[in-house]
Design a protein around this motif. Structure first.
Motif, PDB file in Angstrom:
ATOM      1  N   GLU A   1       0.828  -1.204   0.000  1.00 27.29           N
ATOM      2  CA  GLU A   1       0.000   0.000   0.000  1.00 27.29           C
ATOM      3  C   GLU A   1       0.867   1.261   0.000  1.00 27.29           C
ATOM      4  OE1 GLU A   1      -2.202  -3.457   1.317  1.00 27.29           O
ATOM      5  OE2 GLU A   1      -0.323  -2.572   2.080  1.00 27.29           O
ATOM      6  N   GLY A   2       1.934   1.242   0.778  1.00 23.50           N
ATOM      7  CA  GLY A   2       2.821   2.398   0.827  1.00 23.50           C
ATOM      8  C   GLY A   2       3.532   2.636  -0.492  1.00 23.50           C
ATOM      9  N   LEU A   3       3.999   1.561  -1.117  1.00 21.70           N
ATOM     10  CA  LEU A   3       4.682   1.694  -2.403  1.00 21.70           C
ATOM     11  C   LEU A   3       3.725   2.218  -3.470  1.00 21.70           C
ATOM     12  CD1 LEU A   3       6.778  -1.614  -2.439  1.00 21.70           C
ATOM     13  CD2 LEU A   3       7.638   0.715  -2.084  1.00 21.70           C
ATOM     14  N   GLU A   4       2.508   1.693  -3.496  1.00 19.03           N
ATOM     15  CA  GLU A   4       1.566   2.123  -4.522  1.00 19.03           C
ATOM     16  C   GLU A   4       1.118   3.562  -4.292  1.00 19.03           C
ATOM     17  OE1 GLU A   4      -2.021   0.373  -7.235  1.00 19.03           O
ATOM     18  OE2 GLU A   4      -1.517  -0.673  -5.375  1.00 19.03           O
ATOM     19  N   ALA A   5       0.930   3.943  -3.040  1.00 17.88           N
ATOM     20  CA  ALA A   5       0.524   5.321  -2.757  1.00 17.88           C
ATOM     21  C   ALA A   5       1.589   6.306  -3.225  1.00 17.88           C
ATOM     22  CB  ALA A   5       0.258   5.488  -1.261  1.00 17.88           C
ATOM     23  N   ASN A   6       2.855   5.961  -3.033  1.00 15.28           N
ATOM     24  CA  ASN A   6       3.935   6.836  -3.488  1.00 15.28           C
ATOM     25  C   ASN A   6       3.958   6.925  -5.009  1.00 15.28           C
ATOM     26  OD1 ASN A   6       6.325   8.477  -2.939  1.00 15.28           O
ATOM     27  ND2 ASN A   6       7.483   6.789  -3.845  1.00 15.28           N
ATOM     28  N   LEU A   7       3.771   5.791  -5.674  1.00 10.05           N
ATOM     29  CA  LEU A   7       3.725   5.794  -7.139  1.00 10.05           C
ATOM     30  C   LEU A   7       2.583   6.674  -7.638  1.00 10.05           C
ATOM     31  CD1 LEU A   7       4.136   2.861  -9.595  1.00 10.05           C
ATOM     32  CD2 LEU A   7       2.059   4.218  -9.697  1.00 10.05           C
ATOM     33  N   VAL A   8       1.403   6.511  -7.060  1.00  9.21           N
ATOM     34  CA  VAL A   8       0.237   7.300  -7.488  1.00  9.21           C
ATOM     35  C   VAL A   8       0.509   8.788  -7.298  1.00  9.21           C
ATOM     36  CG1 VAL A   8      -2.173   7.841  -6.939  1.00  9.21           C
ATOM     37  CG2 VAL A   8      -1.435   5.456  -7.144  1.00  9.21           C
ATOM     38  N   HIS A   9       1.123   9.132  -6.178  1.00  9.75           N
ATOM     39  CA  HIS A   9       1.455  10.541  -5.903  1.00  9.75           C
ATOM     40  C   HIS A   9       2.388  11.102  -6.969  1.00  9.75           C
ATOM     41  CE1 HIS A   9       2.511  14.159  -3.730  1.00  9.75           C
ATOM     42  NE2 HIS A   9       3.770  13.797  -3.683  1.00  9.75           N
ATOM     43  N   LEU A  10       3.422  10.343  -7.328  1.00  9.29           N
ATOM     44  CA  LEU A  10       4.390  10.804  -8.319  1.00  9.29           C
ATOM     45  C   LEU A  10       3.778  10.869  -9.715  1.00  9.29           C
ATOM     46  CD1 LEU A  10       7.507   8.843  -7.034  1.00  9.29           C
ATOM     47  CD2 LEU A  10       7.098  11.311  -6.849  1.00  9.29           C
ATOM     48  N   VAL A  11       2.936   9.901 -10.053  1.00 17.48           N
ATOM     49  CA  VAL A  11       2.252   9.936 -11.356  1.00 17.48           C
ATOM     50  C   VAL A  11       1.331  11.149 -11.431  1.00 17.48           C
ATOM     51  CG1 VAL A  11       0.499   8.782 -12.757  1.00 17.48           C
ATOM     52  CG2 VAL A  11       2.450   7.482 -11.885  1.00 17.48           C
ATOM     53  N   ASP A  12       0.631  11.440 -10.356  1.00 16.89           N
ATOM     54  CA  ASP A  12      -0.254  12.602 -10.342  1.00 16.89           C
ATOM     55  C   ASP A  12       0.542  13.892 -10.519  1.00 16.89           C
ATOM     56  OD1 ASP A  12      -2.928  13.904  -9.773  1.00 16.89           O
ATOM     57  OD2 ASP A  12      -1.744  14.747  -8.134  1.00 16.89           O
ATOM     58  N   GLN A  13       1.678  14.001  -9.842  1.00 15.07           N
ATOM     59  CA  GLN A  13       2.541  15.177 -10.011  1.00 15.07           C
ATOM     60  C   GLN A  13       2.956  15.332 -11.472  1.00 15.07           C
ATOM     61  OE1 GLN A  13       5.916  14.645  -7.408  1.00 15.07           O
ATOM     62  NE2 GLN A  13       5.040  15.964  -5.828  1.00 15.07           N
ATOM     63  N   ALA A  14       3.404  14.230 -12.072  1.00  9.78           N
ATOM     64  CA  ALA A  14       3.874  14.275 -13.456  1.00  9.78           C
ATOM     65  C   ALA A  14       2.741  14.580 -14.422  1.00  9.78           C
ATOM     66  CB  ALA A  14       4.553  12.962 -13.822  1.00  9.78           C
ATOM     67  N   THR A  15       1.558  14.043 -14.145  1.00 12.63           N
ATOM     68  CA  THR A  15       0.403  14.338 -14.994  1.00 12.63           C
ATOM     69  C   THR A  15       0.117  15.835 -14.993  1.00 12.63           C
ATOM     70  OG1 THR A  15      -0.549  12.149 -14.590  1.00 12.63           O
ATOM     71  CG2 THR A  15      -2.043  13.864 -15.369  1.00 12.63           C
ATOM     72  N   ARG A  16       0.197  16.442 -13.844  1.00 15.72           N
ATOM     73  CA  ARG A  16      -0.032  17.886 -13.756  1.00 15.72           C
ATOM     74  C   ARG A  16       1.052  18.684 -14.471  1.00 15.72           C
ATOM     75  NH1 ARG A  16      -4.054  19.587 -10.708  1.00 15.72           N
ATOM     76  NH2 ARG A  16      -5.166  18.041  -9.465  1.00 15.72           N
ATOM     77  N   GLN A  17       2.183  18.031 -14.748  1.00 17.37           N
ATOM     78  CA  GLN A  17       3.250  18.658 -15.532  1.00 17.37           C
ATOM     79  C   GLN A  17       3.136  18.299 -17.016  1.00 17.37           C
ATOM     80  OE1 GLN A  17       6.168  20.500 -14.567  1.00 17.37           O
ATOM     81  NE2 GLN A  17       5.256  20.866 -12.578  1.00 17.37           N
ATOM     82  N   GLY A  18       2.103  17.543 -17.394  1.00 20.91           N
ATOM     83  CA  GLY A  18       1.843  17.291 -18.800  1.00 20.91           C
ATOM     84  C   GLY A  18       2.180  15.912 -19.308  1.00 20.91           C
ATOM     85  N   THR A  19       2.604  15.012 -18.431  1.00 20.19           N
ATOM     86  CA  THR A  19       2.938  13.658 -18.878  1.00 20.19           C
ATOM     87  C   THR A  19       1.671  12.812 -18.909  1.00 20.19           C
ATOM     88  OG1 THR A  19       5.167  13.802 -17.968  1.00 20.19           O
ATOM     89  CG2 THR A  19       4.324  11.604 -18.432  1.00 20.19           C
ATOM     90  N   THR A  20       1.448  12.150 -20.045  1.00 19.06           N
ATOM     91  CA  THR A  20       0.253  11.321 -20.200  1.00 19.06           C
ATOM     92  C   THR A  20       0.582   9.850 -20.460  1.00 19.06           C
ATOM     93  OG1 THR A  20       0.170  12.010 -22.528  1.00 19.06           O
ATOM     94  CG2 THR A  20      -1.241  13.201 -20.971  1.00 19.06           C
ATOM     95  N   THR A  21       1.832   9.541 -20.783  1.00 18.67           N
ATOM     96  CA  THR A  21       2.257   8.157 -20.979  1.00 18.67           C
ATOM     97  C   THR A  21       3.506   7.914 -20.143  1.00 18.67           C
ATOM     98  OG1 THR A  21       1.417   8.113 -23.249  1.00 18.67           O
ATOM     99  CG2 THR A  21       3.013   6.417 -22.661  1.00 18.67           C
ATOM    100  N   PHE A  22       3.484   6.834 -19.373  1.00 15.35           N
ATOM    101  CA  PHE A  22       4.575   6.520 -18.452  1.00 15.35           C
ATOM    102  C   PHE A  22       5.122   5.124 -18.711  1.00 15.35           C
ATOM    103  CE2 PHE A  22       1.775   9.450 -16.323  1.00 15.35           C
ATOM    104  CZ  PHE A  22       2.595  10.295 -15.590  1.00 15.35           C
ATOM    105  N   GLU A  23       6.428   4.991 -18.769  1.00 21.14           N
ATOM    106  CA  GLU A  23       7.094   3.697 -18.571  1.00 21.14           C
ATOM    107  C   GLU A  23       7.560   3.689 -17.124  1.00 21.14           C
ATOM    108  OE1 GLU A  23      10.971   1.362 -18.280  1.00 21.14           O
ATOM    109  OE2 GLU A  23      10.451   3.401 -17.765  1.00 21.14           O
ATOM    110  N   ILE A  24       7.378   2.553 -16.427  1.00 24.02           N
ATOM    111  CA  ILE A  24       7.801   2.460 -15.027  1.00 24.02           C
ATOM    112  C   ILE A  24       8.528   1.143 -14.812  1.00 24.02           C
ATOM    113  CG2 ILE A  24       7.080   2.538 -12.616  1.00 24.02           C
ATOM    114  CD1 ILE A  24       4.562   4.026 -13.480  1.00 24.02           C
ATOM    115  N   LYS A  25       9.655   1.214 -14.099  1.00 23.42           N
ATOM    116  CA  LYS A  25      10.513   0.057 -13.883  1.00 23.42           C
ATOM    117  C   LYS A  25      10.399  -0.474 -12.453  1.00 23.42           C
ATOM    118  CE  LYS A  25      13.911   2.321 -16.858  1.00 23.42           C
ATOM    119  NZ  LYS A  25      13.645   1.627 -18.119  1.00 23.42           N
ATOM    120  N   SER A  26      10.694  -1.750 -12.318  1.00 25.63           N
ATOM    121  CA  SER A  26      10.927  -2.334 -10.992  1.00 25.63           C
ATOM    122  C   SER A  26      12.383  -2.013 -10.636  1.00 25.63           C
ATOM    123  CB  SER A  26      10.664  -3.836 -11.036  1.00 25.63           C
ATOM    124  OG  SER A  26      11.648  -4.491 -11.845  1.00 25.63           O
ATOM    125  N   GLY A  27      13.024  -2.846  -9.834  1.00 21.21           N
ATOM    126  CA  GLY A  27      14.454  -2.685  -9.653  1.00 21.21           C
ATOM    127  C   GLY A  27      14.930  -2.239  -8.297  1.00 21.21           C
TER     128      GLY A  27
END
Length: 413
Positions: free
Chosen positions: A128-154
């Protein structure tokens, strides 16, 4: 159906074939139109062109359903560009490495060893913590104009942690990348080959259906060329497409290896010889440059003019991660690329949109030609050039993904 009017400048990035059929679709490297309009139907671009032709286009499109409602959105003289395609991100992680960044800015050289700090925090975090952080960062980037994301594990580097990372990623983007070969985890430092065997024999098979891409950090202190080849080939053998972290810290053979392995994109490429560039151009491999990394690590900036002169196709991505580059703003990356990597403004905007789409082997995003996903960014500016002209200013007015409003940065009264 939506009719968007009042567009001062429209960057279409249209396909050359479409331009031959419709020369009115724009001029220059970005195929830009002034005084333009856009029609969206069922989440896709149905038409784009000069505003003077919009009524006729709309009438033609609504012949089958003349009474269907049409929502008209008048932008009042704002520029529109395709949504940014961020083709390199590490968003599944826990912990904070701001102290490491501060130390590096005070003179400490960056090395790959700092990843171990994030690995420990990520392993200890809840799903839950990992996903919440991802959602937060995706939302930030969306507000900066990003609409397509590649995301890695690692940042898990165990079978269970890498698979749970991919499962989280898969809920938010189809562009999921397995990079279990990010670094050798601490428990395998005495026997790196045993970890390579774990990646090949256990993690890759378990990631089938969860990872679209296979990636490796081919670098001193991470994985050598032989290990990289075996891991990439193992991923390809089960249907994963290949990409590669290459030549970030040192001049090695990783770029040529990426071309030989058929990687869609080789990323970082901070150090590239003329021979490297010639091989990449011949192979048609996209080179993804990451301006925020050089900004955040004080590595030398690669000169985009050399890469482009060699015939290499370039993308720009953020590489958002907690260690070497914690920005998810592609407008910022564009400004740095223009100022310090010698991109022209047009080249940088293309690389962050259409270039990113090529790096993901996508033809449905990164442009606003007919049939593309209706992913677009409305700028609070009359021209896309303001992205580099006014660095650090929030110029993203609204963001549409699939024709729907997903971010609205306008002042709320």
């Amino acid at each position: 159906m939506k009719l968007i009017t009042g567009i001062s400048e429209l960057v279409t990035n249209s396909d050359p074939t479409e331009l031959m059929a419709r020369p009115s679709l724009g001029a220059g490297d970005l195929h830009t139109l002034t005084d333009a309009a856009l029609i969206i139907d069922d989440g896709k671009v149905a038409w784009s062109g000069p505003a003077a032709e919009a009524d006729a286009a709309l009438n033609s499109l609504t012949l089958a359903a003349p009474d269907a409602p049409v929502e008209t959105i008048d932008l009042g003289g704002k520029a529109v560009i395709p949504g940014f395609v961020d083709s390199h991100n590490h968003l599944v992680f826990a912990g904070d490495r701001s102290a490491e960044f501060a130390a590096r800015m005070a003179g400490e050289k960056y090395s790959a060893g700092g990843i171990a700090t994030t690995v420990a925090a990520t392993r200890a975090a809840t799903d839950e913590g990992l996903e919440a952080n991802l959602v937060h960062l995706v939302d930030q980037a969306t507000r900066q104009g990003t609409t397509t994301f590649e995301i890695k594990s690692g940042y898990g580097l165990t079978l269970d942690d890498e698979i749970r990372a991919l499962e989280i990623i898969g809920r938010h983007t189809p562009e999921s990348t397995l990079i279990a070969a990010h670094v050798v985890p601490p428990e395998y430092k005495a026997d790196p080959e045993a970890y390579v065997a774990l990646v090949i024999d256990e993690i890759i098979p378990a990631a089938v259906g969860k990872a679209k891409w296979i990636d490796v950090f081919c670098e001193e202190g991470a994985f050598d060329e032989d290990q990289t080849r075996r891991i990439i080939e193992a991923g390809k053998s089960v249907g994963m497409k290949a990409r590669l972290h290459a030549n970030q810290l040192t001049q090695g053979g990783a770029l040529r290896l990426g071309a030989a392995l058929g990687c869609t994109s080789v990323d970082h490429a901070t150090f590239a010889s003329d021979e490297d560039l010639a091989v990449l151009a011949e192979a048609g491999t996209v080179v993804t440059l990451l301006p925020g990394v050089e900004f955040s690590t004080r590595q030398p900036y690669p000169d985009a003019r050399r890469y482009l002169a060699a015939g290499v196709r370039l993308a720009i991505a953020s590489d958002c991660n907690p260690g070497s580059c914690f920005t998810n703003s592609l407008p910022f990356c564009i400004a740095v690329a223009v100022r310090d990597m010698h991109f022209t403004v047009d080249q940088a905007v293309w690389a962050a949109t259409a270039g990113g789409a090529h790096a993901l082997d996508r033809s449905d995003v990164g442009h606003l030609g007919a049939g593309a996903q209706a992913d677009l960014v409305v700028l609070d500016a009359p021209s896309y050039r303001h992205l580099a002209y006014r660095p650090g200013v929030q110029l993203v007015d609204r963001v549409f993904a699939g024709g729907e409003l997903v971010a609205d940065n306008r002042p709320q009264h």
